[in-house]
Design a protein around this motif. Structure first.
Motif: not given
Length: 62
Positions: A29-33, A36-49
């Motif tokens: 779960l600490t793999d960079p891939k 990276a996807v988790s961070r991208e998802l976080d950004v989108l969820l924050n934008t949606y919020h």
């Protein structure tokens, strides 16, 4: 509303991608891939919020 629909579609795509990566037995779960996807998802969820919060503020002020 198209912007919100686009965000939701992208959220779903990233969620599925993240789940597939996390289910791979060779990936930690600490793999960079995964991060990276988790961070991208976080950004989108924050934008949606933010978008939804702004819509609620505008709706309540009418």
């Amino acid at each position: 509303m198209p912007e919100i629909e686009e965000i939701l579609n992208k959220v779903e795509e990233l969620r599925e991608k993240l789940n597939k990566l996390a289910q791979n037995k060779n990936e930690k779960l600490t793999d960079p891939k995964i991060i990276a996807v988790s961070r991208e998802l976080d950004v989108l969820l924050n934008t949606y919020h933010k978008l939804m919060t702004n819509k609620m503020i505008k709706f309540r002020s009418k």
